[in-house]
Write a protein that holds these residues in place. Structure first.
Motif, short mmCIF file in Angstrom:
data_model
loop_
_atom_site.label_atom_id
_atom_site.label_comp_id
_atom_site.label_asym_id
_atom_site.label_seq_id
_atom_site.Cartn_x
_atom_site.Cartn_y
_atom_site.Cartn_z
N SER A 1 1.09 -1.66 -0.24
CA SER A 1 0.29 -0.15 -0.05
C SER A 1 0.97 1.01 0.50
O SER A 1 0.74 2.75 -0.47
CB SER A 1 -0.58 -0.09 1.15
OG SER A 1 -0.24 0.07 2.46
N LEU B 1 0.99 3.63 -3.62
CA LEU B 1 -0.31 3.98 -3.59
C LEU B 1 -0.28 5.12 -2.94
O LEU B 1 -0.52 6.05 -3.15
CB LEU B 1 -1.84 4.06 -3.24
CG LEU B 1 -3.07 3.75 -3.10
CD1 LEU B 1 -3.42 4.43 -4.73
CD2 LEU B 1 -4.26 2.88 -3.01
N GLN C 1 -0.42 8.82 -3.85
CA GLN C 1 -1.30 10.41 -3.03
C GLN C 1 -0.31 11.80 -2.64
O GLN C 1 -0.79 12.45 -2.81
CB GLN C 1 -2.12 9.44 -1.75
CG GLN C 1 -2.93 8.64 -2.51
CD GLN C 1 -3.64 8.08 -1.03
OE1 GLN C 1 -3.13 7.43 -0.41
NE2 GLN C 1 -5.04 7.15 -1.54
N VAL D 1 -9.14 7.82 -1.17
CA VAL D 1 -9.14 7.18 -1.56
C VAL D 1 -8.85 7.17 -2.69
O VAL D 1 -9.27 8.86 -4.14
CB VAL D 1 -10.41 6.97 -2.20
CG1 VAL D 1 -10.99 5.46 -2.38
CG2 VAL D 1 -11.01 7.20 -0.36
N GLY D 2 -7.88 6.18 -3.28
CA GLY D 2 -7.74 6.39 -5.11
C GLY D 2 -6.01 6.99 -5.38
O GLY D 2 -5.76 7.95 -4.89
N GLU D 3 -5.35 6.86 -6.59
CA GLU D 3 -4.36 7.34 -6.43
C GLU D 3 -4.33 8.87 -6.31
O GLU D 3 -3.65 9.43 -6.35
CB GLU D 3 -3.53 6.83 -7.90
CG GLU D 3 -2.30 7.04 -8.03
CD GLU D 3 -1.75 6.45 -9.43
OE1 GLU D 3 -0.49 7.19 -10.00
OE2 GLU D 3 -1.61 6.09 -9.97
N PRO E 1 -5.44 11.84 -5.46
CA PRO E 1 -6.69 10.81 -4.82
C PRO E 1 -8.10 11.74 -4.55
O PRO E 1 -8.03 12.75 -4.56
CB PRO E 1 -6.39 10.50 -3.26
CG PRO E 1 -5.53 11.82 -3.01
CD PRO E 1 -4.93 12.45 -4.10
N GLU E 2 -9.05 10.89 -4.26
CA GLU E 2 -9.93 11.48 -4.19
C GLU E 2 -10.66 11.45 -3.10
O GLU E 2 -10.00 10.98 -2.01
CB GLU E 2 -11.42 10.37 -4.77
CG GLU E 2 -12.89 11.10 -4.56
CD GLU E 2 -14.14 10.03 -4.92
OE1 GLU E 2 -14.80 10.53 -4.60
OE2 GLU E 2 -13.76 9.24 -6.22
#
Length: 135
Positions: free
Chosen positions: A41, A44, A48, A70-72, A74-75
């Motif tokens: 992890s 990622l 971020q 959340v996500g690359e 990122p959101e």
């Protein structure tokens, strides 16, 4: 994975990874040999961090925001505390931009005024002796 592999996979230098760790943005375990060991992890997480740094956020801001990432990309999940922190950062950026714009305008005014006066030698020399240098 060790720091070298994380560096390669995330596209950042190892010294940046150590900095992120020192700032509390990235965590590593220590192997029996004392080397840093990162989980999958971490790739990622580093991506971020890079995106958030690219948005002008400080490492302190990012430490606060990462749990909501959340996500690359990122959101970011829109919890009230998170939104308040981001709005505060945006206000600080707007203030800096306003200050820079005022400085730019003042400098442009000085340039315009200097251009209007013509191209005189500075500092002004005595017309009788153009070679004379003021004391």
């Amino acid at each position: 994975m060790r720091i070298g592999e994380l560096s390669r996979r995330a596209g950042v230098n190892a010294h940046q990874l150590r900095y992120y760790e020192a700032q509390g943005l990235l965590e590593a375990d220590r192997g029996a040999n004392g080397y840093r060991e990162y989980g999958e992890s971490a790739v990622l997480r580093v991506k971020q961090i890079r995106h958030l740094l690219g948005a002008g956020l400080s490492s302190e801001d990012i430490a606060y925001l990462l749990p909501c990432a959340v996500g690359e990309a990122p959101e970011l999940l829109g919890c009230p505390e998170l939104l308040a922190a981001m709005r505060s950062r945006l206000r600080r950026l707007d203030d800096r931009m306003d200050k820079l714009a005022r400085s730019r305008d003042a400098l442009a005014d000085y340039i315009d005024a200097a251009e209007r006066t013509g191209s005189r030698t500075y500092p002004p020399f005595d017309d009788a002796d153009p070679e004379a240098v003021p004391a």
